[in-house]
Design a protein around this motif. Structure first.
Motif, PDB file in Angstrom:
ATOM      1  N   LEU A 109       0.825  -1.208   0.000  1.00  0.00           N
ATOM      2  CA  LEU A 109       0.000   0.000   0.000  1.00  0.00           C
ATOM      3  C   LEU A 109       0.859   1.258   0.000  1.00  0.00           C
ATOM      4  CD1 LEU A 109      -2.784  -0.994   2.565  1.00  0.00           C
ATOM      5  CD2 LEU A 109      -3.033  -0.792   0.091  1.00  0.00           C
ATOM      6  N   GLN A 110       2.019   1.180   0.672  1.00  0.00           N
ATOM      7  CA  GLN A 110       2.926   2.324   0.705  1.00  0.00           C
ATOM      8  C   GLN A 110       3.784   2.425  -0.553  1.00  0.00           C
ATOM      9  OE1 GLN A 110       3.442   4.701   3.478  1.00  0.00           O
ATOM     10  NE2 GLN A 110       1.358   3.906   3.698  1.00  0.00           N
ATOM     11  N   LEU A 111       3.584   1.481  -1.481  1.00  0.00           N
ATOM     12  CA  LEU A 111       4.372   1.394  -2.715  1.00  0.00           C
ATOM     13  C   LEU A 111       5.863   1.237  -2.424  1.00  0.00           C
ATOM     14  CD1 LEU A 111       2.567   4.033  -4.976  1.00  0.00           C
ATOM     15  CD2 LEU A 111       2.200   1.576  -4.867  1.00  0.00           C
ATOM     16  N   ASP A 112       6.204   0.636  -1.291  1.00  0.00           N
ATOM     17  CA  ASP A 112       7.598   0.359  -0.934  1.00  0.00           C
ATOM     18  C   ASP A 112       7.933  -1.048  -1.423  1.00  0.00           C
ATOM     19  OD1 ASP A 112      10.100   0.411   0.079  1.00  0.00           O
ATOM     20  OD2 ASP A 112       9.529   0.801   2.152  1.00  0.00           O
ATOM     21  N   ASN A 113       7.962  -1.178  -2.745  1.00  0.00           N
ATOM     22  CA  ASN A 113       8.090  -2.511  -3.329  1.00  0.00           C
ATOM     23  C   ASN A 113       9.464  -3.130  -3.099  1.00  0.00           C
ATOM     24  OD1 ASN A 113       5.437  -2.517  -4.349  1.00  0.00           O
ATOM     25  ND2 ASN A 113       6.054  -1.319  -6.120  1.00  0.00           N
ATOM     26  N   ALA A 114      10.503  -2.282  -3.008  1.00  0.00           N
ATOM     27  CA  ALA A 114      11.849  -2.837  -2.778  1.00  0.00           C
ATOM     28  C   ALA A 114      11.906  -3.561  -1.435  1.00  0.00           C
ATOM     29  CB  ALA A 114      12.882  -1.712  -2.823  1.00  0.00           C
ATOM     30  N   ALA A 115      11.345  -2.950  -0.390  1.00  0.00           N
ATOM     31  CA  ALA A 115      11.326  -3.604   0.928  1.00  0.00           C
ATOM     32  C   ALA A 115      10.434  -4.840   0.892  1.00  0.00           C
ATOM     33  CB  ALA A 115      10.836  -2.627   2.000  1.00  0.00           C
ATOM     34  N   TRP A 116       9.347  -4.763   0.140  1.00  0.00           N
ATOM     35  CA  TRP A 116       8.429  -5.905   0.025  1.00  0.00           C
ATOM     36  C   TRP A 116       9.142  -7.100  -0.587  1.00  0.00           C
ATOM     37  CZ3 TRP A 116       3.524  -6.047  -3.588  1.00  0.00           C
ATOM     38  CH2 TRP A 116       2.694  -7.104  -3.177  1.00  0.00           C
ATOM     39  N   VAL A 117       9.914  -6.854  -1.629  1.00  0.00           N
ATOM     40  CA  VAL A 117      10.682  -7.942  -2.257  1.00  0.00           C
ATOM     41  C   VAL A 117      11.678  -8.528  -1.254  1.00  0.00           C
ATOM     42  CG1 VAL A 117      12.414  -8.479  -4.013  1.00  0.00           C
ATOM     43  CG2 VAL A 117      10.410  -7.097  -4.617  1.00  0.00           C
ATOM     44  N   THR A 118      12.383  -7.641  -0.528  1.00  0.00           N
ATOM     45  CA  THR A 118      13.429  -8.096   0.391  1.00  0.00           C
ATOM     46  C   THR A 118      12.869  -8.982   1.500  1.00  0.00           C
ATOM     47  OG1 THR A 118      14.788  -6.145  -0.046  1.00  0.00           O
ATOM     48  CG2 THR A 118      15.217  -7.343   1.998  1.00  0.00           C
ATOM     49  N   VAL A 119      11.779  -8.542   2.148  1.00  0.00           N
ATOM     50  CA  VAL A 119      11.248  -9.349   3.260  1.00  0.00           C
ATOM     51  C   VAL A 119      10.721 -10.685   2.763  1.00  0.00           C
ATOM     52  CG1 VAL A 119      10.716  -7.345   4.688  1.00  0.00           C
ATOM     53  CG2 VAL A 119       8.942  -8.281   3.207  1.00  0.00           C
ATOM     54  N   ASN A 120      10.188 -10.714   1.546  1.00  0.00           N
ATOM     55  CA  ASN A 120       9.691 -11.989   1.030  1.00  0.00           C
ATOM     56  C   ASN A 120      10.815 -12.922   0.611  1.00  0.00           C
ATOM     57  OD1 ASN A 120       6.760 -12.025   1.206  1.00  0.00           O
ATOM     58  ND2 ASN A 120       6.817 -10.238  -0.120  1.00  0.00           N
ATOM     59  N   GLU A 121      11.927 -12.368   0.183  1.00  0.00           N
ATOM     60  CA  GLU A 121      13.095 -13.213  -0.076  1.00  0.00           C
ATOM     61  C   GLU A 121      13.529 -13.893   1.229  1.00  0.00           C
ATOM     62  OE1 GLU A 121      15.845 -10.423  -1.705  1.00  0.00           O
ATOM     63  OE2 GLU A 121      15.221 -10.757  -3.778  1.00  0.00           O
ATOM     64  N   ARG A 122      13.530 -13.114   2.318  1.00  0.00           N
ATOM     65  CA  ARG A 122      13.888 -13.709   3.614  1.00  0.00           C
ATOM     66  C   ARG A 122      12.851 -14.747   4.036  1.00  0.00           C
ATOM     67  NH1 ARG A 122      14.746  -7.844   6.131  1.00  0.00           N
ATOM     68  NH2 ARG A 122      16.814  -7.353   5.318  1.00  0.00           N
ATOM     69  N   ALA A 123      11.580 -14.441   3.764  1.00  0.00           N
ATOM     70  CA  ALA A 123      10.520 -15.380   4.138  1.00  0.00           C
ATOM     71  C   ALA A 123      10.703 -16.713   3.435  1.00  0.00           C
ATOM     72  CB  ALA A 123       9.156 -14.782   3.802  1.00  0.00           C
ATOM     73  N   VAL A 124      11.060 -16.675   2.157  1.00  0.00           N
ATOM     74  CA  VAL A 124      11.289 -17.907   1.404  1.00  0.00           C
ATOM     75  C   VAL A 124      12.440 -18.694   2.036  1.00  0.00           C
ATOM     76  CG1 VAL A 124      12.040 -18.848  -0.813  1.00  0.00           C
ATOM     77  CG2 VAL A 124      10.326 -17.022  -0.745  1.00  0.00           C
ATOM     78  N   THR A 125      13.498 -17.978   2.434  1.00  0.00           N
ATOM     79  CA  THR A 125      14.635 -18.642   3.077  1.00  0.00           C
ATOM     80  C   THR A 125      14.211 -19.319   4.380  1.00  0.00           C
ATOM     81  OG1 THR A 125      16.201 -17.065   2.127  1.00  0.00           O
ATOM     82  CG2 THR A 125      16.926 -18.289   4.071  1.00  0.00           C
ATOM     83  N   SER A 126      13.471 -18.593   5.213  1.00  0.00           N
ATOM     84  CA  SER A 126      13.037 -19.168   6.501  1.00  0.00           C
ATOM     85  C   SER A 126      12.112 -20.359   6.295  1.00  0.00           C
ATOM     86  CB  SER A 126      12.331 -18.097   7.338  1.00  0.00           C
ATOM     87  OG  SER A 126      13.264 -17.250   7.958  1.00  0.00           O
ATOM     88  N   ALA A 127      11.186 -20.232   5.349  1.00  0.00           N
ATOM     89  CA  ALA A 127      10.273 -21.341   5.081  1.00  0.00           C
ATOM     90  C   ALA A 127      11.043 -22.576   4.636  1.00  0.00           C
ATOM     91  CB  ALA A 127       9.253 -20.933   4.021  1.00  0.00           C
ATOM     92  N   GLY A 128      12.084 -22.344   3.819  1.00  0.00           N
ATOM     93  CA  GLY A 128      12.904 -23.465   3.371  1.00  0.00           C
ATOM     94  C   GLY A 128      13.664 -24.114   4.505  1.00  0.00           C
ATOM     95  N   ARG A 129      14.172 -23.302   5.442  1.00  0.00           N
ATOM     96  CA  ARG A 129      14.897 -23.858   6.592  1.00  0.00           C
ATOM     97  C   ARG A 129      13.979 -24.702   7.466  1.00  0.00           C
ATOM     98  NH1 ARG A 129      19.435 -20.468   7.376  1.00  0.00           N
ATOM     99  NH2 ARG A 129      20.349 -20.254   5.281  1.00  0.00           N
ATOM    100  N   LEU A 130      12.697 -24.305   7.518  1.00  0.00           N
ATOM    101  CA  LEU A 130      11.735 -25.073   8.307  1.00  0.00           C
ATOM    102  C   LEU A 130      11.254 -26.328   7.578  1.00  0.00           C
ATOM    103  CD1 LEU A 130       9.486 -22.159   9.646  1.00  0.00           C
ATOM    104  CD2 LEU A 130      11.028 -23.571  11.016  1.00  0.00           C
ATOM    105  N   ASN A 131      11.549 -26.368   6.275  1.00  0.00           N
ATOM    106  CA  ASN A 131      11.021 -27.438   5.425  1.00  0.00           C
ATOM    107  C   ASN A 131       9.496 -27.510   5.535  1.00  0.00           C
ATOM    108  OD1 ASN A 131      11.256 -29.483   3.521  1.00  0.00           O
ATOM    109  ND2 ASN A 131      11.452 -31.107   5.069  1.00  0.00           N
TER     110      ASN A 131
END
Length: 837
Positions: free
Chosen positions: A561-583
């Protein structure tokens, strides 16, 4: 009991902020009573005697207050020991500054200087040299108030016209260097405020702590600082370029010709600050660092040493009390020698004396003698003994909270978050934080938010490592993360009116702060944004992977909503990493889906497509029809941007069918509205209207604030396509208000453009151009807006409707240059061809 200072003069306050600052100095003059003590004194002095809460009194001293309760102010002034004539003077001053405030507005985010601390002492020659070096050459500040030579508090006198009268050919850079705790920041902040008070650099004042010597965190990346500075001077997040060099270039451009002062505190080295320096000679830069910055071209370097004996003694008297210090002059001198006359050490030691009225100075000296000050090396002088003394004198509970605060990954912390960290109540945490503030163990630059000095952060962190078992440290961080994740979920649901995609695991250890309105929810998110991003990073890098994927899934909509797409991409990249670590396949599917959406909104379609495919594979593998519905919605978006609206409608219809199959009636509003918009682009508005109206009906039933602005837009566009201009205008107005209420900046811009298109269709061209200009101005403020080409194409169409073919032809060319969407590029090319005939 006074501390030997003059009573502040309220008549010198020019506005409400200065009045509140004077009130704070009056509290110091009166001996610095705690807010709890003041609250007990104030209640009986009110017109109707009553019990007054600590927080009520504390709020009066909040520098960002817009108004004050006059009776409460008068009672506080009386409680601080002033006689009736002086009390009336404060009353009249309070009334005056409130009258002034009615004609003024709140300060902008580009006024970032911290306030000068009331205990700023001495530094007469250093301050004079700093002001002379930094002020514009045509009118530098010189001179000091009478009496400073005797070691009284340093202050700056009137502006004197000295120098050549020729402006500096480039930006003025002044660096203050010295050992840790020597007072570099206090001097620089005081000098900066004096420069502004004297009428210099009044356009913009920027401040950042670069954390050059933070024990737990690396120095702040100048790339991030540039982003923060650009947002502070009015550049919204989407306009901030992705590349470092582009950010630096934009910062120099936006700062050109501004009367600006930039204070870069605690710099690591020259490389960290080079790109944070404007090029305009109308600007000045103040830098503080523990490291020599001799490699910084054109900088005037001031090395700050420890206090002189007289300066240190003045500060000791001011805090601990003149009579008490003068009663033991030899012990006081030895105490200052043990402190190495280091300002921070003097402050902490004097505060301990003030808090222990039964101690003699000689007893305190005995406690310190023979112990190395090892918190920060410098000429044999260290601070650990002073820190130890303050820390060890705390009761068990505040001592524990103090060291746990060192585990906080964010820059600051609230009472609620501190309570979660310690596993206590918010009220108890708030009391302890205030006590730590009074002990000078933490700082408060913004009301209700607490932070460490770098050295004390290191001390607290080390104390936690040494004294808290690893399991306790991990549990504290987990509680903090649970609080942040749950509170973010609460704020997002209030802001959007929609349930969150992910429900956080467990429960919050502390209730979230009250935020009954969407505006308050958004304010909380704005204030906590940096802390939440820091928590997201620690969650992934530190192994708290459940929080590592859930927090990004919840905060993503806010960033969108804030159009802060760069931060949105970054946090989701981390989310993918964490989800993968949890399997965790479900976590991986949701995180990948959200990552794809962030990439799409960032216009990175090359990267988005394989992520979309992965997400769809995961959702199908899990049999997650809800996730598949969202992915069809995202795939449709790519088709729309390519102008493949028929294909897009198929995806939206599939999303709609899945929502029906799942029984998600309210969720159907999104694909219904998107189908309507797609049909409008295909000039099938009559078919679109029933879809749009059904979408609106569903969001009205569910109080879906986020969906409402889109549904209203769909209805408005449908009526516009059918030629119902007055109805379209009414719905665009409603959609605009709805978009603004949830901070949906992208849809807000498109609603304004919709008003322009509607006025053009009905021939009211003056209104059409007014709204076109407003929409384009907003796109310019956003920067690199993916909708810019659409806005330009629509403006060109209006010009063509009015018969301004040459102007339309030129605007279509602009739209073609701005296009990254295949569809908008095709529109522009067709417009160019049509107007060329």
């Amino acid at each position: 009991m006074t501390l030997g200072t003059e009573i502040p003069d309220p008549d010198k306050a020019g506005d409400l902020a200065e009045f509140i600052e004077a009130l704070g100095r009056l509290r110091l003059w009166a001996g610095g009573p705690t807010y709890r003590t003041l609250a007990k004194r104030v209640g009986p002095l009110l017109p109707v005697p009553q019990e007054v809460a600590l927080s009520t009194v504390a709020d009066v001293f909040h520098p960002q207050r817009r108004r004050l309760d006059l009776d409460l102010v008068v009672a506080i002034v009386r409680a601080l020991g002033l006689p009736d004539p002086t009390v009336n003077q404060w009353r009249q001053a309070c009334l005056r500054v409130h009258r002034v405030s009615k004609t003024g507005g709140p300060g902008g985010v580009s006024r970032q200087l911290p306030a000068t601390l009331p205990t700023f002492t001495g530094r007469v020659e250093a301050l004079k040299a700093l002001l002379t070096a930094t002020a514009p050459k045509a009118a530098v500040i010189a001179g000091t108030a009478a009496g400073t030579a005797a070691g009284s508090v340093g202050s700056v006198g009137p502006v004197a016209s000295v120098g050549s009268g020729t402006p500096a050919p480039t930006v003025v850079i002044t660096a203050v260097e010295g050992m840790a705790g020597v007072g570099k920041t206090q001097l620089a902040v005081h000098a900066a405020n004096e420069l502004v008070k004297a009428g210099h650099f009044t356009d913009t004042q920027l401040y950042v702590n670069l954390r050059g010597f933070d024990p737990d965190q690396p120095p702040v990346d100048p790339y991030e600082v540039l982003g923060g500075f650009l947002r502070a001077i009015g550049v919204p997040a989407p306009q901030v370029p992705a590349a470092h060099d582009d950010r630096a270039a934009m910062f120099r451009d936006r700062m050109h010709d501004r009367q600006a002062l930039v204070l870069l505190d605690n710099a690591a080295d020259e490389d960290q600050v080079r790109d944070l320096i404007p090029a305009s000679p109308t600007s000045a830069v103040l830098i503080t660092s523990r490291r020599s910055l001799v490699g910084l071209d054109s900088a005037t370097v001031h090395r700050l040493d420890v206090f002189t004996h007289d300066e240190a003694m003045t500060l000791l008297r001011r805090i601990a009390g003149r009579q008490r210090i003068d009663a033991e002059p030899e012990a006081a001198t030895e105490l200052l020698a043990l402190c190495g006359q280091l300002p921070l050490a003097v402050v902490l030691t004097a505060s301990r004396l003030r808090a222990r009225p039964s101690w003699t100075i000689a007893q305190l000296v005995e406690r310190l003698r023979g112990r190395l000050l090892d918190a920060a090396n410098g000429g044999g002088r260290d601070l650990r003994a002073v820190f130890d003394l303050s820390y060890q004198s705390l009761a068990h509970t505040p001592r524990r909270l103090f060291r746990l605060l060192g585990l906080n990954p964010g820059a600051d912390i609230t009472a609620e978050a501190a309570a979660a960290l310690a596993g206590t109540t918010t009220a108890e945490a708030g009391e302890i934080l205030e006590a730590l503030l009074d002990e000078h163990l933490i700082e408060q630059r913004t009301f209700g938010r607490y932070e460490f000095h770098d050295l004390l952060r290191d001390y607290a962190r080390q104390a936690a490592v040494d004294q808290e078992p690893a399991a306790e440290r991990d549990a504290a961080i987990d509680r903090l993360m649970r609080y942040q994740t749950h509170t973010t979920a609460t704020a997002m649901q209030i802001l959007t009116g929609r349930p969150n995609e992910v429900t956080p695991d467990g429960t919050t250890p502390v209730p979230p702060p009250a935020m009954p309105t969407a505006e308050q929810a958004r304010a909380w998110l704005d204030a906590e944004r940096a802390n939440l991003l820091a928590t997201s990073e620690l969650a992934t890098t530190g192994g708290w992977h459940t929080h590592g994927w859930q927090l990004p899934a919840i905060i993503g909509t806010y960033l969108h909503l804030q159009l802060d797409n760069a931060a949105w991409v970054t946090v989701n990249e981390r989310a993918v990493t964490s989800a993968g670590r949890l399997n965790n396949r479900r976590a991986m599917a949701i995180s990948t889906k959200n990552h794809a959406a962030a990439l799409i909104y960032s216009a990175d379609f090359t990267s988005a497509q394989p992520v979309l495919n992965t997400a769809l594979h995961l959702m199908r593998e899990l049999g997650d029809l809800d996730g598949q519905a969202g992915l069809h919605n995202n795939m449709a978006m790519i088709d729309c941007l390519a102008g493949r609206f028929t294909v897009a409608i198929d995806h939206y219809q599939r999303c709609l069918d899945l929502c029906r199959e799942l029984g998600y009636t309210t969720r159907m509003s999104t694909p219904l509205g998107n189908i309507a918009i797609s049909l409008c682009w295909l000039d099938r508005a009559a078919e679109a209207l029933p879809y749009a109206e059904e979408s609106l009906s569903l969001v009205e039933q569910s109080a879906d604030r986020k969906g409402e602005c889109y549904a209203l837009s769909a209805v408005a566009n449908s009526h516009l396509g059918m030629g119902n201009h007055s109805t379209a205008l009414a719905y665009f107005d409603k959609a605009l208000a709805s978009s603004r209420s949830v901070g949906n900046r992208g849809n807000e811009m498109l609603c304004i453009d919709g008003l322009a298109r509607t006025h053009a269709r009905q021939g009211t061209f003056d209104d059409a151009y007014r709204f076109h200009n407003e929409a384009l101005a907003m796109a310019d403020s956003i920067g690199n807006s993916p909708d810019l080409a659409r806005l330009l194409n629509n403006l060109a169409d209006t010009k063509r409707r009015q018969g301004r073919r040459e102007d339309a032809h030129a605007t279509f060319k602009q739209a073609l240059e701005a296009s990254w969407s295949e569809f908008e590029r095709a529109r522009a090319e067709q417009g160019i061809a049509d107007t060329a005939r």
